[in-house]
Each structure stands twice: as structure tokens, then as C-alpha cells.
Design a protein around this motif. Structure first.
Motif, mmCIF file in Angstrom:
data_model
loop_
_atom_site.group_PDB
_atom_site.id
_atom_site.type_symbol
_atom_site.label_atom_id
_atom_site.label_comp_id
_atom_site.label_asym_id
_atom_site.label_seq_id
_atom_site.Cartn_x
_atom_site.Cartn_y
_atom_site.Cartn_z
ATOM 1 N N HIS A 46 0.862 -1.179 0.000
ATOM 2 C CA HIS A 46 0.000 0.000 0.000
ATOM 3 C C HIS A 46 0.904 1.237 0.000
ATOM 4 O O HIS A 46 1.350 1.687 1.047
ATOM 5 N N LEU A 47 1.185 1.759 -1.184
ATOM 6 C CA LEU A 47 2.164 2.833 -1.345
ATOM 7 C C LEU A 47 1.657 3.869 -2.331
ATOM 8 O O LEU A 47 0.837 3.572 -3.182
ATOM 9 N N LYS A 48 2.237 5.051 -2.253
ATOM 10 C CA LYS A 48 1.820 6.140 -3.145
ATOM 11 C C LYS A 48 2.057 5.768 -4.620
ATOM 12 O O LYS A 48 1.198 6.017 -5.464
ATOM 13 N N ASP A 49 3.222 5.177 -4.948
ATOM 14 C CA ASP A 49 3.491 4.830 -6.356
ATOM 15 C C ASP A 49 2.469 3.824 -6.889
ATOM 16 O O ASP A 49 2.131 3.847 -8.071
ATOM 17 N N ILE A 50 2.025 2.941 -6.015
ATOM 18 C CA ILE A 50 1.048 1.930 -6.449
ATOM 19 C C ILE A 50 -0.296 2.608 -6.720
ATOM 20 O O ILE A 50 -0.940 2.338 -7.743
ATOM 21 N N THR A 51 -0.712 3.535 -5.838
ATOM 22 C CA THR A 51 -2.005 4.199 -6.084
ATOM 23 C C THR A 51 -1.919 5.097 -7.321
ATOM 24 O O THR A 51 -2.877 5.212 -8.065
ATOM 25 N N THR A 52 -0.748 5.679 -7.557
ATOM 26 C CA THR A 52 -0.593 6.492 -8.781
ATOM 27 C C THR A 52 -0.728 5.595 -10.017
ATOM 28 O O THR A 52 -1.389 5.956 -10.995
ATOM 29 N N MET A 53 -0.104 4.414 -9.984
ATOM 30 C CA MET A 53 -0.189 3.506 -11.142
ATOM 31 C C MET A 53 -1.631 3.040 -11.347
ATOM 32 O O MET A 53 -2.124 2.979 -12.488
ATOM 33 N N ILE A 54 -2.330 2.749 -10.239
ATOM 34 C CA ILE A 54 -3.727 2.297 -10.360
ATOM 35 C C ILE A 54 -4.578 3.423 -10.968
ATOM 36 O O ILE A 54 -5.423 3.184 -11.830
ATOM 37 N N LYS A 55 -4.300 4.648 -10.538
ATOM 38 C CA LYS A 55 -5.041 5.797 -11.078
ATOM 39 C C LYS A 55 -4.819 5.908 -12.600
ATOM 40 O O LYS A 55 -5.757 6.121 -13.364
ATOM 41 N N LEU A 56 -3.570 5.721 -13.010
ATOM 42 C CA LEU A 56 -3.240 5.808 -14.435
ATOM 43 C C LEU A 56 -3.965 4.704 -15.216
ATOM 44 O O LEU A 56 -4.550 4.952 -16.280
ATOM 45 N N LEU A 57 -3.943 3.479 -14.674
ATOM 46 C CA LEU A 57 -4.578 2.357 -15.377
ATOM 47 C C LEU A 57 -6.094 2.565 -15.453
ATOM 48 O O LEU A 57 -6.723 2.277 -16.475
ATOM 49 N N ARG A 58 -6.679 3.101 -14.369
ATOM 50 C CA ARG A 58 -8.125 3.390 -14.390
ATOM 51 C C ARG A 58 -8.435 4.415 -15.463
ATOM 52 O O ARG A 58 -9.424 4.296 -16.188
ATOM 53 N N GLN A 59 -7.572 5.411 -15.579
ATOM 54 C CA GLN A 59 -7.771 6.461 -16.572
ATOM 55 C C GLN A 59 -7.745 5.902 -17.998
ATOM 56 O O GLN A 59 -8.299 6.464 -18.908
ATOM 57 N N MET A 60 -7.052 4.756 -18.165
ATOM 58 C CA MET A 60 -6.996 4.135 -19.498
ATOM 59 C C MET A 60 -8.205 3.244 -19.762
ATOM 60 O O MET A 60 -8.286 2.612 -20.810
#
Ligand code: EPU
Length: 417
Positions: A46-60
Motif C-alpha cells: 500500500h504505497l503512493k506509487d502503487i495508487t498512482t499507477m492504479i489511477k493511471l490504469l483506471r484512466q486508461m
């Protein structure tokens, strides 16, 4: 902005569970782009980089669900956007990892060029060179890498330099290419092997991951799987150095000693006693701390991501240590902050000479990147008096619940706004 306050001087003692590896979880999340079926990932930190990556993937357009254990399920039935925008790539360079899989699956990808960062220039020319060799047409326009290919074609690629995310990007792209791709001079890092194992369980045909030469036989499609991310070897190493430098004893659970041979060797050389089993490591420090020379290099040699932490250990060890950084050209920024705490360090180019002093003094210091931040936390833990660390958001990118875990070990550490 949040800060950490640490009252140093307590030897760390106790037991801690190690989290899943950030640098394995990030590419594995991107592997979800390669299939329309669901990829379920366990042991995601549970880390900031992981939530950023999830946000990016959701955006796609990827459907992402997260359960209470932070197990992540991703379904990329359809991709609604093929763009990784600058705003996201600039906060997390690992966003470049969507390039290969997105291109292989959708035939097009537009990813912002990451640009330089605090620790060095960090170009992505090898990612681009490899994809071009596989037949992609790539233009660099307005700060974006714009890649197109109806179907990638397997080929023989010799990478000019050993690159971890470069190897991962090309390996993912090659899983859906026409024919066989051979990656020579590939990175050996355990995170590359973990990604390969996840892809294999999705139906990919990959041979040789963990060696110089990785061979990937392209398949028509990949399928659903459930995959457990490996333990974080850098979090493991960071806790071990914290215990050694503070003169304590710790037991780390859910980790693997075989991922850290070069780091464990250096800890033993510094005076620590280490025991390990299949999924645990125990470190006891009751000898005098001795300085250790080190030189960073690609795996299995000493990792650049542990260099800053060992600089702290050396700063209070008996003797003088020479540290050579060969991976990134600007990864000694923590030296200046450690000197403000009383460390005696001379930096000349890619070499730092560290003369051990009796003790460090608490001070106000500023974090500059993830591993530099970790080194300042370690310095605060062993220093006399109070250390206040500014810009802790760097730390939250890569260490899960660091102050909670350190508190369990007896550290006096708290976060303030
Ligand atoms: N490089 C090039 N061209 C490329 C790619 C890399 O010249 O196309 C150079 C880099 O500038 C660097 C060297 O090659 O000098 C190695 O870089 P690499 O590509 O291996 O680094 P990375 O893949 O960007 C990963 C980790 C880093 C870790 C390095 C080295 C992830 C997400 N990041 O970065 O982790 O330091 O490998 O092991 O896997 C960290 O976690 O704090 C971190 C920085």
C-alpha cells in the motif's frame, strides 16, 4: 507538508513483516494491459506509487477493484485511452512501463517522456530502441513517445545497457508479438523474474528470465490469473541496516534471504550476525560496527537502492569506507544532509569517502528522493537528540507504514503535519 520527528538512540529490537515489492508490483500491474481477462494481484504494497499507477490504469479504462487486504483485481476488457499523461509520468517514472504492453495489445501508445529526475538523467532510449526493432513506428513529439504497430514482430535485441524497466517493457511487449524475441544483455533483477513468472502464469512463453538472455515466444492472447508479488528486498535491506546501525536485533518475516546475498555479505562484514530460513531473516548486532566498502552494480551485485542506507551505517562505523555509485550519476544527495548531522563524508564524482565518527547529531534535514529519505530516517534513529525530516512524501512512495513498523521495533518516531 508532513514531517517526521525522530528521537534517536534506541537499538531496534523485535519482529516486522516485510511488504510486497514495489518494483515488482508496478510492472505486474501494467501486465494487466495485456489481456481482456482479470488479473488478480496479491501482496501488493500500500504505497503512493502503487495508487498512482492504479489511477493511471483506471484512466486508461481498466476496471480496478481493491479488497480490504489490498488485493487488486484488474480487468482491461477495453482500453478507452492510450495516453499516459505528463502529470502522472512526472510524479512516477515507472509509468513508462505501460508503453510496451499498451502498444502490444492496442497497436498504439502515447506516453509522456519521463525527463530527468533527482538521481540522474535516466533516459529511456533502450525501451524505444527495442520497440522500434520489433517493428514499431515511434515519433517523439511534444514531449511524448508516440508508438504505433499493427502487430509487433519478434526479433533479436541486444540492449546497450542493463536496464530493469527497459527489460520489463520489452519482455511484456514481446509476449504478444508475432514470433520469437530474444533480449540480450537483459537485467537479472529478481523483480524481472517475478514479472516473468506472472506473465507465464497468464499464458506467456518466456525462457531465461534472471539470466543475460531472455527468450519470449509470442502468443495470440494471455489469460486471467492470480499472482502473489515477491517480498520487497530493498525494504528488507533497509530494516536490516537500521537494526545493525542501531545495535539491535530484528526478525523479519515474509521475506527471502536469497534475494539479498550481496547486502547480507556487507552486513556480516560490518559485524552483524545473520541467520535465515525459507521466509525469514534474523539480524543481531553485538559487535563493534566496522566500515564496509561498496560499489553499486546491476543484480546480483550490490544494489544502488541500498547505497544511501549503507552510507549511514558507515558514517558511525569504525574506519573509512569507499562507496562507488555506478548506476545513477547523481545519487549522493543524502551525503550533504548527513554531513549536517555530523557525518564526515567527502564526495568526488561517483565516489564517496566516509570516515566513521563516534555519533551523529539530530538536525533538521530534507528528503530528496525515496532511498535518500530512508537513509535520513536511519540517521535519525541512531543520532543523539531530535531529527526532523521534511518532504516525507518521498518515503511514502516506497515504504509501507514505515513509522508504524519502526515503532513496533521501539523507535521513537512520529509524523506531524
Ligand atoms: N538507462 C539508459 N537508457 C535506458 C534505460 C536506462 O541509459 O533506456 C540508464 C539509466 O539512466 C541508469 C541505468 O541505465 O543509469 C540503469 O537504469 P534502469 O533502467 O535499470 O533503472 P530503472 O528501470 O529506471 C529500476 C528501479 C529503480 C532502481 C533501478 C536500478 C523500478 C520501478 N525502478 O529503475 O528503483 O534504482 O532499476 O536497479 O523498478 C527505487 O526503487 O528507489 C528506484 C529508483
Amino acid at each position: 507538508m508532513q514531517k517526521l520527528i525522530i528521537y534517536g538512540g534506541t537499538p531496534l529490537t523485535g519482529e516486522v513483516q516485510i511488504s510486497g515489492a514495489k518494483n515488482a508490483a508496478l510492472p505486474i500491474l501494467c501486465a494487466s494491459l495485456l489481456t481482456g481477462e482479470t488479473l488478480k494481484i496479491e501482496n501488493v504494497p500500500h504505497l503512493k506509487d502503487i495508487t498512482t499507477m492504479i489511477k493511471l490504469l483506471r484512466q486508461m479504462g481498466i476496471n480496478v477493484s481493491i479488497d480490504k487486504e489490498f488485493e487488486v483485481s484488474l480487468t482491461a476488457a477495453q482500453l478507452s485511452s492510450l495516453v499516459a499523461p505528463y502529470e502522472m509520468v512526472k510524479t512516477m517514472r515507472a509509468a513508462i512501463l505501460v508503453l510496451g504492453p499498451m502498444l502490444a495489445r492496442a497497436g498504439e501508445a502515447k506516453v509522456s517522456l519521463p525527463g530527468g529526475c533527482a538521481i540522474g538523467l535516466r533516459p529511456v532510449d533502450q525501451h524505444i530502441k527495442g520497440l522500434r526493432a520489433m517493428g514499431a513506428e515511434i515519433e517523439i513529439e511534444h514531449g511524448y513517445i508516440h508508438a504505433k504497430a499493427n502487430r509487433l514482430i519478434g526479433t533479436h535485441i541486444v540492449m546497450d545497457i542493463v536496464t530493469v524497466t527497459g527489460t520489463e517493457n520489452l519482455m511484456m511487449a514481446a509476449t504478444l508479438a508475432d514470433g520469437v524475441t530474444v533480449l540480450e544483455n537483459a537485467a537479472h533483477e529478481p523483480e524481472v523474474i517475478d514479472l516473468a513468472n506472472c506473465l507465464i502464469s497468464m499464458g506467456a512463453k518466456i525462457y531465461g528470465a534472471g539470466s543475460d538472455v531472455i527468450t519470449i515466444e509470442g502468443v495470440k492472447s494471455l489469460h486471467s490469473t492470480t499472482y502473489q508479488v515477491m517480498a520487497d528486498r530493498i525494504e528488507t535491506g533497509t530494516f536490516l541496516v537500521a537494526a545493525a546501525a542501531s545495535g539491535g536485533e530484528i526478525h523479519l518475516k515474509k521475506t527471502r534471504a536469497d534475494l539479498l546475498d550481496s547486502v547480507l555479505d556487507k552486513l556480516i562484514e560490518s559485524g552483524a550476525t545473520i541467520q535465515s530460513g525459507e521466509d525469514w531473516i534474523n539480524l543481531r548486532m553485538n559487535n563493534k560496527l566496522k566500515s564496509v566498502n561498496l560499489r553499486t552494480s546491476p543484480y546480483p551485485a550490490f544494489p544502488t537502492d541500498m547505497q544511501a542506507q549503507f552510507m549511514v551505517l558507515n558514517s558511525i562505523a569504525e574506519g573509512t569506507a569507499i562507496i562507488t555509485e555506478t548506476i545513477f550519476e547523481n545519487r549522493f544527495m543524502h551525503a550533504q544532509e548527513l554531513k549536517r548531522m555530523g557525518a564526515c563524508i567527502e564526495v568526488e564524482g561517483n565516489t564517496a569517502v566516509v570516515h566513521g565518527v563516534k555519533n551523529l547529531d539530530g538536525a533538521n534535514v530534507m528528503a530528496t528522493d525515496l532511498r535518500a529519505s530512508a537513509s535520513l530516517v536511519l540517521a535519525g534513529l541512531i543520532a543523539q537528540g531530535e531529527t526532523i525530516i521534511d518532504r516525507v512524501y518521498h518515503l511514502d512512495r516506497g515504504y509501507e507504514q514505515i513509522e508504524t513498523k519502526l515503532s513496533w521495533l521501539g523507535a521513537k518516531i512520529k509524523r506531524i503535519n
